[in-house]
Write a protein that holds these residues in place. Structure first.
Motif, PDB file in Angstrom:
ATOM      1  N   ALA A   1       0.839  -1.199   0.000  1.00 43.77           N
ATOM      2  CA  ALA A   1       0.000   0.000   0.000  1.00 43.77           C
ATOM      3  C   ALA A   1       0.872   1.247   0.000  1.00 43.77           C
ATOM      4  CB  ALA A   1      -0.927  -0.014   1.218  1.00 43.77           C
TER       5      ALA A   1
ATOM      6  N   TYR B   1       2.644   1.703  -3.458  1.00 43.45           N
ATOM      7  CA  TYR B   1       1.803   2.174  -4.570  1.00 43.45           C
ATOM      8  C   TYR B   1       0.971   3.386  -4.192  1.00 43.45           C
ATOM      9  CZ  TYR B   1       3.275  -1.852  -7.218  1.00 43.45           C
ATOM     10  OH  TYR B   1       4.039  -2.747  -7.904  1.00 43.45           O
TER      11      TYR B   1
ATOM     12  N   VAL C   1      -1.567   3.776  -2.103  1.00 42.01           N
ATOM     13  CA  VAL C   1      -3.021   3.601  -1.995  1.00 42.01           C
ATOM     14  C   VAL C   1      -3.324   3.134  -0.571  1.00 42.01           C
ATOM     15  CG1 VAL C   1      -3.327   3.019  -4.433  1.00 42.01           C
ATOM     16  CG2 VAL C   1      -2.941   1.180  -2.767  1.00 42.01           C
TER      17      VAL C   1
ATOM     18  N   THR D   1      -7.590  -0.668  -0.166  1.00 43.48           N
ATOM     19  CA  THR D   1      -7.570  -0.659  -1.631  1.00 43.48           C
ATOM     20  C   THR D   1      -6.583  -1.706  -2.140  1.00 43.48           C
ATOM     21  OG1 THR D   1      -8.020   1.703  -1.562  1.00 43.48           O
ATOM     22  CG2 THR D   1      -7.208   0.808  -3.655  1.00 43.48           C
ATOM     23  N   MET D   2      -5.413  -1.750  -1.487  1.00 47.30           N
ATOM     24  CA  MET D   2      -4.421  -2.733  -1.901  1.00 47.30           C
ATOM     25  C   MET D   2      -4.951  -4.150  -1.720  1.00 47.30           C
ATOM     26  SD  MET D   2      -1.633  -3.664  -3.195  1.00 47.30           S
ATOM     27  CE  MET D   2      -0.899  -2.079  -3.563  1.00 47.30           C
TER      28      MET D   2
ATOM     29  N   TRP E   1      -7.292  -4.831  -4.517  1.00 48.39           N
ATOM     30  CA  TRP E   1      -6.512  -5.032  -5.749  1.00 48.39           C
ATOM     31  C   TRP E   1      -6.033  -6.477  -5.851  1.00 48.39           C
ATOM     32  CZ3 TRP E   1      -2.103  -1.120  -7.196  1.00 48.39           C
ATOM     33  CH2 TRP E   1      -2.672   0.122  -7.526  1.00 48.39           C
TER      34      TRP E   1
END
Lengths: 185, 237
Positions: A158, A161, A163, A167-168, A171
């Motif tokens: 996380a 990237y 985010v 969210t990770m 993903w």
């Protein structure tokens, strides 16, 4: 060179079977043949030479003690050995990083190492997952790869990237579902 | 109520969980839970194995590198140097593992070997009240200890380590250069003593060697030691 790889795999499988019978010579031969690769796994994941040396010893102790558990239907022998190595390294990382997270809840993120992108000789199975990886968005595919190769946690990914953690998580879970669907096609 | 819908969603949840486990993204408590489940959930084992095989193509990213040359020696030392000595030497039970295990139990109680030559020690009390199994995890011997609260006596019996009824320890008599003669198999249950056959009793004297070997369950099928000798020594030495 697939023929050579197959012969190598067959030899590794034979040695593991001998080790299961407590054959020390076979154990030495197995170490000779596989320790460079497993040491590479430890170095890449742990990013610390002393830790990697410690880990490699523990890994071969596990190999000696668990050789009897290997069966051909569990996959190729080298894959099995690397799984032992990765799992050991992951346990060390999670213990280490769990302590780090407690110390620093803001989540200072480790600097990601740019992995050398080797052109690899892939097996046909391997090529299939590589095809499926190409169906993922680029950054998600890269996250999947970093998770596996470097042993990065959700939190570290996380940060890398930029985010949120959830969210990770989404993903990667979606990526796994897509990969599974793609390979089942 | 297991509907096909439920089954499908369980299955896909397991697929994702197994994938997360193989990727290695799970935090430690979750990893440990997955590993616990892997011990007896065959279906889940297969899902994990499949991910392992699928993602194995990433293994090509690990560049091989030679570990330092001392490292294999360190592994061997950790694995094998705790075991029995290679050569018969000194007292019986001279195995390091054996004594290491024994120090755990010699705190205050008197220690008696149940497996002593016939009649050397008094008959053990009928109802031992505490039983413990001592082992090191890497040794071929475990020690069954029985503690009799009434007499304060602790009895220690060596048995083959590992899965029950898979191996036995057998006691041998070796006179000079003669072939070993079987004296008996240590029982794998707690109350262990070997009764020396009457015709063998007067052969147990100073200078003869006693040895213990690891054998198939129930003892050597051939009448000769077939497994490794885990301890040996001369009487009176």
């Amino acid at each position: 060179m697939a023929g050579n790889d197959d012969r190598d795999e067959a030899e590794v499988a034979r040695l593991i079977a001998r080790v299961a019978l407590a054959d020390r010579k076979a154990f030495a031969a197995l170490y000779q043949r596989t320790s460079r690769k497993l040491f590479g796994v430890c170095l890449r994941m742990l990013q610390d030479r002393a830790d990697a040396e410690e880990a490699l010893q523990e890994i071969y102790i596990k190999v000696w003690n668990n050789a009897g558990a290997y069966r051909a239907d569990m996959g190729r022998p080298m894959t099995w050995l690397i799984a032992i190595a990765r799992n050991h390294a992951l346990d060390m990382l999670r213990r280490r990083r769990q302590a780090a997270v407690e110390l620093d809840e803001a989540g200072e993120i480790a600097d990601p190492q740019a992995g050398p992108e080797e052109t690899a000789v892939l097996t046909s199975e391997g090529r299939r997952i590589e095809d499926c990886m190409r169906e993922l968005e680029e950054d998600r595919a890269a996250a999947v790869r970093s998770a596996y190769v470097e042993g990065m946690s959700y939190l570290e990914l996380a940060g890398l990237y930029g985010v949120p953690l959830n969210t990770m998580r989404t993903w990667l879970r979606r990526s796994l579902i897509k990969l599974r669907e793609c390979m089942d096609r | 109520m297991t509907t096909p819908e439920n089954k499908r969603s369980d299955r896909s949840r397991d697929e994702v969980l197994a994938g997360e486990y193989v990727l290695g993204v799970l935090p430690l408590p979750d990893r440990l839970r997955v590993e616990h489940r892997l011990r007896d959930d065959k279906a889940f084992q297969a899902i994990v194995a499949r991910w392992q095989e699928n993602l194995a193509s990433f293994n090509t990213e690990y560049a091989a590198e030679a570990p330092p040359s001392w490292l294999y020696g360190a592994v061997e030392t950790k694995l094998f140097n705790k075991g029995a000595p290679e050569q018969p030497k000194g007292l019986i039970w001279s195995s390091l593992t054996f004594w290491r295990g024994l120090t755990l139990v010699t705190l205050s109680a008197a220690v008696f070997f149940a497996a002593s030559a016939g009649g050397l020690f008094r008959k053990p009390a009928a109802e031992p009240s505490v039983v413990a199994m001592l082992g090191s995890g890497t040794s071929s011997i475990s020690l069954v200890t029985l503690f009799d609260r009434q007499t304060g006596r602790l009895k220690v019996t060596p048995v083959a380590a590992g899965a029950a009824k898979s191996q036995s320890l057998e006691l041998w008599l070796i006179e000079g250069d003669s072939a070993p003669v079987p004296l008996g198999v240590f029982p794998d249950q707690g109350d262990g003593s070997i009764v020396i056959p009457p015709d063998m009793r007067n052969r147990l004297k100073d200078g003869v060697t006693l040895a213990v070997s690891l054998e198939p369950f129930g003892g050597s099928p051939t009448g000769k030691p077939t497994g490794p000798v885990v301890a040996s020594g001369k009487i009176g030495a």
